[in-house]
Design a protein around this motif. Structure first.
Motif, PDB file in Angstrom:
ATOM      1  N   LEU A 154       4.967   8.069   7.072  1.00 32.20           N
ATOM      2  CA  LEU A 154       3.534   8.394   7.009  1.00 32.20           C
ATOM      3  C   LEU A 154       3.376   9.811   6.470  1.00 32.20           C
ATOM      4  CD1 LEU A 154       0.487   7.992   7.849  1.00 32.20           C
ATOM      5  CD2 LEU A 154       1.138   8.948  10.061  1.00 32.20           C
ATOM      6  N   ILE A 207      -6.713   8.238   9.213  1.00 35.50           N
ATOM      7  CA  ILE A 207      -5.565   7.475   8.714  1.00 35.50           C
ATOM      8  C   ILE A 207      -5.927   5.995   8.621  1.00 35.50           C
ATOM      9  CG2 ILE A 207      -3.201   6.731   9.223  1.00 35.50           C
ATOM     10  CD1 ILE A 207      -2.833   9.454  10.675  1.00 35.50           C
ATOM     11  N   VAL A 250       1.323   5.583   3.191  1.00 35.49           N
ATOM     12  CA  VAL A 250       2.202   4.881   4.124  1.00 35.49           C
ATOM     13  C   VAL A 250       3.206   4.073   3.322  1.00 35.49           C
ATOM     14  CG1 VAL A 250       2.344   3.101   5.902  1.00 35.49           C
ATOM     15  CG2 VAL A 250       0.470   4.743   5.946  1.00 35.49           C
ATOM     16  N   ASN A 251       4.486   4.373   3.491  1.00 33.49           N
ATOM     17  CA  ASN A 251       5.552   3.657   2.778  1.00 33.49           C
ATOM     18  C   ASN A 251       5.258   3.540   1.282  1.00 33.49           C
ATOM     19  OD1 ASN A 251       6.647   3.277   5.300  1.00 33.49           O
ATOM     20  ND2 ASN A 251       5.727   1.244   5.540  1.00 33.49           N
ATOM     21  N   VAL A 298       0.326  -0.346   9.676  1.00 34.66           N
ATOM     22  CA  VAL A 298      -0.101   0.723  10.565  1.00 34.66           C
ATOM     23  C   VAL A 298      -0.689   0.119  11.835  1.00 34.66           C
ATOM     24  CG1 VAL A 298      -1.401   2.870  10.760  1.00 34.66           C
ATOM     25  CG2 VAL A 298      -0.738   2.022   8.508  1.00 34.66           C
ATOM     26  N   VAL A 308       4.448   2.156  11.017  1.00 33.01           N
ATOM     27  CA  VAL A 308       3.858   3.407  11.492  1.00 33.01           C
ATOM     28  C   VAL A 308       3.002   3.076  12.705  1.00 33.01           C
ATOM     29  CG1 VAL A 308       2.210   5.246  10.976  1.00 33.01           C
ATOM     30  CG2 VAL A 308       3.818   4.490   9.211  1.00 33.01           C
TER      31      VAL A 308
END
Lengths: 308, 231
Positions: free
Chosen positions: B2, B47, B60-61, B78, B152
Motif C-alpha cells: 500500500l 484509501i 495498491v499492488n 483492500v 492490504v
C-alpha cells in the motif's frame, strides 16, 4: 337491510383500495428506505402506468384479457425504465442530496404530467377489464332460530375486484421474497443499512439505487394497471395515490415494508368503510389526523426503527 | 503493498489531510499514531475512496485505486475494519460474511479459513449482527474484511472498548495476517497495544506526516511517543 351487509360491501371496496395503495406505498417506501430520498414524482409514475395501460390495450386487438395481460407485463417495465433513466440522468447528478432531490422530483412530476397532457390529452379513458363477472354475496340471517344464507338485493362485487386483491397480495409476497431471499435483495438491504460500508465492500451503490428507483416506480405503475379498469386513466390521477402513499408510509414507519403494508390495509379499509357510511372527505380528514398523531407521538412510525 | 503518495483531502472547505505519504510493505504492520482529529480515520476513508482526493495517489499492488470508483477499491484486495465496527446490524452473521465473500468471489474454503480464526462466529451463524456482544461484533467486522482475501488490511481502532481477552484475540489475528504477507495499516489509540504489534509507527499531526520510525526505536525510547502525542 341491517348494517352487516353494508359493512361487508364497504370492507370489500376498502380492500381494493388497500391492495392498490399497498403496492404504490411499498414502492415509495422502498425508494425512501434504501436511497433516503423522497420521491415526489411517485404519483406520476402511477399515472403513467394507467395511461400506458390504456395505450397498450388499445394497440392490441382481440380479447380484452390479451391486451390487459400485455399491459400488466409491459407497462411496469416501461415505467421502471423511465424511472431508471430519470435516476441516472438527474438524481445521480445531484448526488441524491435530500433537499435537491425533492425539488428535482417536483420537476420530474410536472414534466411527466404535462407531457402526458400534450400527448394523451385531458380526457379520462377507460380500460376494459379482462374478466368482470358480477358475484352476488350472501349474508346470514336467523329464521326460526337457525342460521340461513340469503342473497340481499344489490350486495355484490365483481370477480375483477377480487382479482385485484389477489394480484396485489401475490406481488407483495414477491417483493418480500426479493428482499429477504435473493442476492440482490441482500445488496439492497446492506445499502439501506450503511451506504459507505456497502461501498467499502464492493456493492455498486449507484446501480443499486437506479434499480431500486426503477422497482419503486414499477410497483406504482403495476398498481395503476390493476386499478385502471375500475377507475379510468387521467393525466391528473397521480395526486391522490401520492398523498395516500405518503400517509401510509409515515404511519407504517419510513422504510419499513411490513409497516407500510399494514398501514395501507388500515388506511384503505377505513377509507372504504368511512366513505360508505359517512363521507370520503371525512375519511381523508381522519387519515390526515392519524398522520398528525403518529408524527407527534411516534415520529418513527408504527413499525419504524428508532434512529440510532 | 500500500502506498499513499502526497494525498490531500478536505471535508467541504476544511482541509484535513495535507500531503500525507505512507507505505506499507507486504507482511508489515504500520501503525498510525496521532491525537484525536489528526486525520487517522480520514486517511482510511480516503484509501477506501469514500472521500475524494484533492490531489495525490493511493496505489495498491501497482493499481492506482484513487482512480477507481469507491465500490471497485475493495476488489483490488483492500479489507476495511472501520471504527465502531459498522456491521450491517439487521443482517445475520452469515449474511455479513456473504457480503465480504462476494467482493472477490471467495468460495467456501475462504469462509472456512476465516471461521477457523474466529470459531465463535460459527456458533452465532444465523444470529443478527446487532445482537452480538461487542467483542463478537469486532470479530465479525474483522472476519467480514478477511472474507475478501485482502492483501492490504485497514484496521481502525479494532480494540476500542473491548475486554483484555478479546483484545488479545484480535491482536493474534492481526499478527497471523502479517505472517501471511498481508500489509496491515493499524490505527490505535493505546500506545502499549501499538508497540506490542507494530513493525513501524507513523506519527501524524494536524493532517501532516511527522516522522515514521521503526517500533524498536519507540520501545527503546518512550520519550519519542510522549513528545509527539503529549501523553
Amino acid at each position: 337491510m341491517e348494517i352487516g351487509p353494508y359493512l361487508m360491501l364497504a370492507s370489500l371496496e376498502g380492500a381494493v383500495t388497500a391492495a392498490v395503495l399497498a403496492l404504490t406505498a411499498v414502492g415509495l417506501s422502498l425508494v425512501f428506505g434504501v436511497m433516503r430520498v423522497v420521491n415526489v414524482a411517485h404519483g406520476e409514475f402511477f399515472m403513467l402506468g394507467a395511461v400506458l395501460a390504456w395505450w397498450v390495450t388499445g394497440l392490441i386487438g382481440g380479447h380484452p384479457a390479451l391486451g390487459f395481460a400485455m399491459a400488466l407485463v409491459l407497462v411496469p417495465v416501461l415505467v421502471a425504465g423511465i424511472a431508471v433513466a430519470a435516476d441516472m440522468t438527474i438524481l445521480k447528478r445531484i448526488a441524491y442530496d435530500p433537499e435537491r432531490t425533492i425539488v428535482a422530483t417536483i420537476g420530474i412530476l410536472y414534466i411527466i404530467q404535462q407531457v402526458t397532457l400534450m400527448t394523451y390529452g385531458p380526457e379520462a379513458r377507460p380500460v376494459t377489464p379482462p374478466f368482470n363477472t358480477r358475484l352476488a354475496l350472501p349474508w346470514v340471517e336467523f329464521a326460526d332460530g337457525a342460521p340461513r344464507l340469503y342473497w340481499p338485493w344489490g350486495l355484490s362485487t365483481t370477480s375483477y375486484k377480487l382479482g385485484v386483491i389477489a394480484a396485489a397480495g401475490g406481488v407483495l409476497v414477491g417483493v418480500w421474497a426479493l428482499m429477504a431471499r435473493t442476492r440482490i435483495g441482500l445488496l439492497m438491504r446492506a445499502t439501506q443499512l450503511d451506504r459507505d460500508m456497502a461501498l467499502a465492500f464492493g456493492i455498486p451503490v449507484e446501480r443499486v439505487y437506479a434499480l431500486v428507483f426503477g422497482i419503486g416506480a414499477g410497483l406504482a405503475a403495476l398498481a395503476a394497471v390493476l386499478i385502471v379498469p375500475i377507475q379510468q386513466a387521467h393525466y391528473l390521477m397521480g395526486g391522490d395515490p401520492l398523498l395516500l402513499s405518503f400517509i401510509v408510509v409515515i404511519i407504517g414507519g419510513l422504510g419499513s415494508l411490513p409497516g407500510t403494508v399494514l398501514a395501507a390495509v388500515l388506511i384503505g379499509l377505513s377509507d372504504g368503510i368511512i366513505s360508505v357510511f359517512f363521507s370520503p372527505t371525512l375519511a381523508k380528514i381522519l387519515a390526515t389526523l392519524l398522520v398528525a398523531l403518529v408524527l407527534v407521538f411516534r415520529p418513527q412510525g408504527l413499525f419504524g426503527a428508532r434512529p440510532r | 503493498m500500500l502506498e499513499l503518495d502526497g494525498i490531500n483531502v478536505a471535508y467541504g472547505k476544511a482541509q484535513v489531510l495535507r500531503d500525507v505519504s505512507l507505505s506499507v510493505a507486504p507482511g508489515e504492520i504500520l501503525c498510525l499514531l496521532g491525537r484525536n482529529g489528526a486525520g487517522k480515520t480520514t486517511t482510511m476513508k480516503a484509501i477506501m475512496g469514500l472521500l475524494p482526493l484533492m490531489s495525490g495517489r493511493v496505489v495498491v499492488n501497482g493499481t492506482a485505486v484513487s482512480d477507481l470508483p469507491a465500490h471497485k477499491v475493495p476488489a483490488v484486495g483492500v479489507g476495511y475494519v472501520p471504527q465502531g465496527r459498522r456491521l450491517f446490524g439487521e443482517l445475520t452473521v452469515a449474511q455479513n460474511l456473504e457480503i465480504g465473500l462476494r467482493v472477490r468471489r471467495g468460495g467456501p474454503e475462504v469462509l472456512d479459513g476465516v471461521l477457523a480464526l474466529f470459531p465463535r462466529l460459527a456458533e452465532r451463524w444465523s444470529q443478527r449482527a446487532q445482537t452480538l456482544s461487542g467483542g463478537e461484533q469486532q470479530m465479525l467486522a474483522t472476519a467480514r474484511a478477511l472474507c475478501l482475501q485482502p492483501s492490504v488490511l485497514l484496521l481502525d481502532e479494532p480494540t476500542e472498548g473491548l475486554q483484555p481477552s478479546m483484545i488479545e484475540a484480535i491482536r493474534q489475528v492481526i499478527t497471523v495476517m502479517r505472517d501471511r504477507g498481508v500489509a496491515v495499516l493499524l490505527v490505535e489509540q493505546r500506545v502499549d497495544a501499538v508497540l506490542s504489534v507494530a513493525d513501524r509507527v507513523a506519527f501524524i499531526e494536524n493532517g501532516r506526516n511527522l516522522e515514521t520510525l521503526p517500533a524498536e526505536a519507540l520501545r527503546a525510547d518512550h520519550a519519542i511517543v510522549e513528545r509527539h502525542l503529549g501523553v
